[in-house]
Design a protein around this motif. Sequence first.
Motif, PDB file in Angstrom:
ATOM      1  N   UNK A 191      60.235  42.803 -40.481  1.00 30.95           N
ATOM      2  CA  UNK A 191      61.403  42.465 -39.682  1.00 30.95           C
ATOM      3  C   UNK A 191      61.708  43.609 -38.718  1.00 30.95           C
ATOM      4  N   UNK A 192      61.770  43.297 -37.433  1.00 31.68           N
ATOM      5  CA  UNK A 192      62.088  44.310 -36.430  1.00 31.68           C
ATOM      6  C   UNK A 192      60.942  45.184 -35.990  1.00 31.68           C
ATOM      7  N   UNK A 193      59.734  44.969 -36.520  1.00 35.64           N
ATOM      8  CA  UNK A 193      58.628  45.883 -36.228  1.00 35.64           C
ATOM      9  C   UNK A 193      58.190  45.812 -34.773  1.00 35.64           C
ATOM     10  N   UNK A 194      58.097  44.604 -34.213  1.00 36.98           N
ATOM     11  CA  UNK A 194      57.626  44.495 -32.832  1.00 36.98           C
ATOM     12  C   UNK A 194      58.612  45.161 -31.880  1.00 36.98           C
ATOM     13  N   UNK A 195      59.899  44.937 -32.111  1.00 39.61           N
ATOM     14  CA  UNK A 195      60.912  45.581 -31.261  1.00 39.61           C
ATOM     15  C   UNK A 195      60.846  47.095 -31.389  1.00 39.61           C
ATOM     16  N   UNK A 196      60.610  47.593 -32.598  1.00 40.19           N
ATOM     17  CA  UNK A 196      60.508  49.045 -32.792  1.00 40.19           C
ATOM     18  C   UNK A 196      59.282  49.606 -32.075  1.00 40.19           C
ATOM     19  N   UNK A 197      58.147  48.908 -32.144  1.00 38.44           N
ATOM     20  CA  UNK A 197      56.954  49.358 -31.431  1.00 38.44           C
ATOM     21  C   UNK A 197      57.175  49.370 -29.925  1.00 38.44           C
ATOM     22  N   UNK A 198      57.873  48.346 -29.418  1.00 40.53           N
ATOM     23  CA  UNK A 198      58.172  48.317 -27.989  1.00 40.53           C
ATOM     24  C   UNK A 198      59.051  49.491 -27.592  1.00 40.53           C
ATOM     25  N   UNK A 199      59.972  49.848 -28.468  1.00 42.79           N
ATOM     26  CA  UNK A 199      60.868  50.975 -28.195  1.00 42.79           C
ATOM     27  C   UNK A 199      60.120  52.301 -28.220  1.00 42.79           C
ATOM     28  N   UNK A 200      59.243  52.483 -29.201  1.00 41.36           N
ATOM     29  CA  UNK A 200      58.603  53.779 -29.421  1.00 41.36           C
ATOM     30  C   UNK A 200      57.323  53.958 -28.613  1.00 41.36           C
ATOM     31  N   UNK A 201      56.548  52.896 -28.439  1.00 43.58           N
ATOM     32  CA  UNK A 201      55.270  52.995 -27.731  1.00 43.58           C
ATOM     33  C   UNK A 201      55.393  52.478 -26.302  1.00 43.58           C
ATOM     34  N   UNK A 202      56.230  51.458 -26.126  1.00 43.93           N
ATOM     35  CA  UNK A 202      56.381  50.818 -24.818  1.00 43.93           C
ATOM     36  C   UNK A 202      55.728  49.453 -24.818  1.00 43.93           C
ATOM     37  N   UNK A 203      56.451  48.452 -24.329  1.00 48.43           N
ATOM     38  CA  UNK A 203      55.896  47.099 -24.301  1.00 48.43           C
ATOM     39  C   UNK A 203      54.612  47.029 -23.482  1.00 48.43           C
ATOM     40  N   UNK A 204      54.481  47.887 -22.476  1.00 48.00           N
ATOM     41  CA  UNK A 204      53.287  47.863 -21.625  1.00 48.00           C
ATOM     42  C   UNK A 204      52.048  48.368 -22.353  1.00 48.00           C
ATOM     43  N   UNK A 205      52.217  48.896 -23.583  1.00 47.25           N
ATOM     44  CA  UNK A 205      51.081  49.326 -24.394  1.00 47.25           C
ATOM     45  C   UNK A 205      50.804  48.337 -25.525  1.00 47.25           C
ATOM     46  N   UNK A 206      51.481  47.192 -25.517  1.00 42.65           N
ATOM     47  CA  UNK A 206      51.359  46.222 -26.604  1.00 42.65           C
ATOM     48  C   UNK A 206      50.824  44.902 -26.081  1.00 42.65           C
ATOM     49  N   UNK A 207      50.053  44.204 -26.912  1.00 49.16           N
ATOM     50  CA  UNK A 207      49.553  42.872 -26.587  1.00 49.16           C
ATOM     51  C   UNK A 207      49.519  42.051 -27.860  1.00 49.16           C
ATOM     52  N   UNK A 208      49.313  40.758 -27.725  1.00 53.28           N
ATOM     53  CA  UNK A 208      49.294  39.855 -28.878  1.00 53.28           C
ATOM     54  C   UNK A 208      47.876  39.413 -29.177  1.00 53.28           C
ATOM     55  N   UNK A 209      47.491  39.456 -30.453  1.00 52.64           N
ATOM     56  CA  UNK A 209      46.205  38.916 -30.910  1.00 52.64           C
ATOM     57  C   UNK A 209      46.432  38.218 -32.241  1.00 52.64           C
ATOM     58  N   UNK A 210      46.016  36.973 -32.333  1.00 55.18           N
ATOM     59  CA  UNK A 210      46.258  36.202 -33.557  1.00 55.18           C
ATOM     60  C   UNK A 210      45.145  36.346 -34.586  1.00 55.18           C
ATOM     61  N   UNK A 211      43.940  36.721 -34.148  1.00 54.34           N
ATOM     62  CA  UNK A 211      42.767  36.785 -35.027  1.00 54.34           C
ATOM     63  C   UNK A 211      42.403  35.422 -35.615  1.00 54.34           C
ATOM     64  N   UNK A 212      42.703  34.369 -34.880  1.00 52.68           N
ATOM     65  CA  UNK A 212      42.321  33.014 -35.288  1.00 52.68           C
ATOM     66  C   UNK A 212      40.793  32.863 -35.271  1.00 52.68           C
ATOM     67  N   UNK A 213      40.160  32.220 -36.271  1.00 54.92           N
ATOM     68  CA  UNK A 213      40.708  31.723 -37.525  1.00 54.92           C
ATOM     69  C   UNK A 213      40.513  32.686 -38.687  1.00 54.92           C
ATOM     70  N   UNK A 214      40.089  33.933 -38.417  1.00 49.94           N
ATOM     71  CA  UNK A 214      39.962  34.937 -39.473  1.00 49.94           C
ATOM     72  C   UNK A 214      41.299  35.098 -40.183  1.00 49.94           C
ATOM     73  N   UNK A 215      42.386  35.130 -39.400  1.00 45.50           N
ATOM     74  CA  UNK A 215      43.739  35.111 -39.935  1.00 45.50           C
ATOM     75  C   UNK A 215      44.375  33.761 -39.630  1.00 45.50           C
ATOM     76  N   UNK A 216      45.313  33.358 -40.465  1.00 51.72           N
ATOM     77  CA  UNK A 216      46.084  32.161 -40.167  1.00 51.72           C
ATOM     78  C   UNK A 216      46.919  32.421 -38.925  1.00 51.72           C
ATOM     79  N   UNK A 217      46.791  31.600 -37.884  1.00 50.61           N
ATOM     80  CA  UNK A 217      47.502  31.895 -36.637  1.00 50.61           C
ATOM     81  C   UNK A 217      49.005  31.713 -36.726  1.00 50.61           C
ATOM     82  N   UNK A 218      49.478  30.876 -37.646  1.00 52.94           N
ATOM     83  CA  UNK A 218      50.904  30.540 -37.661  1.00 52.94           C
ATOM     84  C   UNK A 218      51.788  31.758 -37.888  1.00 52.94           C
ATOM     85  N   UNK A 219      51.390  32.656 -38.779  1.00 53.23           N
ATOM     86  CA  UNK A 219      52.257  33.787 -39.119  1.00 53.23           C
ATOM     87  C   UNK A 219      52.472  34.740 -37.946  1.00 53.23           C
ATOM     88  N   UNK A 220      51.421  35.233 -37.290  1.00 51.30           N
ATOM     89  CA  UNK A 220      51.674  36.121 -36.152  1.00 51.30           C
ATOM     90  C   UNK A 220      52.433  35.446 -35.020  1.00 51.30           C
TER      91      UNK A 220
END
Length: 512
Positions: A191-220
Amino acid sequence: MPALLDGGCFVGQAMSEASPFTADDLLHSLDENGVSTALVGSYRSLYYDVKAGNREVAQLAAKHPQRIVPLGILNPARYDDTPSQQLAWLKKELGITVVAMFSSPFYYPVVWDSPWMAELGRAAEELDVVLQAGIRDDVELAAVSRTWGALRTPVLIRWVAGRRYRMHGHEQATARACPNFYFDVGNACSTGAIARLAERIGAHRLFFASNTPHNLPASPHAVLVEAELSAENRATISGGTLDKLLNFTATSQAPSPAAALRQLLWAKLKSWPKFDTHWHPDHWNLGEPATDFASQQRTWTEFGVERVLVFSIEAINYDLDAGNRQTERVLAADPRAVGLIVVNPLQPQASLAQIERLAAHPRFVGVKTIQDNYGLGLDHAAYEPLLAEAAKRDLPVLAHLTGLEGAARNFPTVRFVGAHGNWGRTHRLRALPNVWFDFSTSHALAEETQLARFIRETGAHRILFGSDGQLVSPAWSLAKLLDCGLSDAEFDLILRRNAEVVFPKAKAKATA
């Protein structure tokens, strides 16, 4: 809604799966989750044939140029061509400009700080190729930073396992040391991890990867949807970072019918009245961003939690009495909370005293232990007096899995809940009639989870919803139910009714 770019999917036949994840499967998953464009690599490249697998994704991208960007995958054990020759072939012959290595899934192990990887990094810099590292933990992150941290070329760090909550401090330090590194948020499940990473690292250093189908896509996807982000940061993480790095742009699009149905089901599950059977009111000494009690209460409200089973990490890890008293204060502060009495087999007399003191409390409804913290199984002799006392007082026991089978056989009248259950971990325990399972885990690994199969073959009446909050967002666990094909009656069993059977004292209080 901004266009959502997925920085990591696979297609083809995984070694551990009975059937391939086809191009049609991939496109359906992208549509269902509102993904405009995805970076896609081939399982064939990982497990059998680098050249055939990379040709496969290049052809797939040519067929679906607005939906798929090819991700090259190399094999560090291959010796017919040098890294430079392999990269040149990928770029010049196939038009692939992003190349990845993975420690999971893998067939040939990756040594991230080897001479081969260093040579690959230099070649990528010379050929203007973006690198991606699919890693599992902070040890691998350190090795990647030693090898690729000084390059001019961008490096996409893609987390492919669980326990990401342990990695955030290392990520922040690596981001400061390696300005060419970018980090995916697909396994940022707290809870709150993505917002904290955006605050500390910067949103411009973050991207989304689901790892489908190695990981279940629904959770991310669910955690990203529920993250508290500004519109600007959400747009950057959802697509802006990859737009800039990979020089492609996906346009916003109306939700597909599949996405619209999924959104409706998600809204339904989110608002469903719940009994969350796995919640810590304190912390794991990690600096979690949402440990204040007001934030926890807001999360309960947001996710329709009517009852929540809380137990203290301080009691588990440090001070038995102080931790259990902290749980008492939580019960006094919010009528939705019911508690578990934490016991420690290395402190048997103190643990028995805690049961004696709290068993009559109207809101303490069971016993909790994490036996592997103490290097013991639940069937160890040190647990016998504690389990006997639980049996005498009709107190259910929530525990980890080590030694659970023996304990359940030795104490057949005790109702046990095996924490963090799924098909891979706990299917062998299905025959024990006095064991239920919560399915909270900090990973979404498809092969181990197999939640639909676990529910079907164990019985929906034996499965409990537990989030492992506040360490893990309820969105992470709840989303795993989206693809299980359950009826409303089964949802109600898992999300609420089963917990009332296992912890009847909590139900009595709730209906009083």
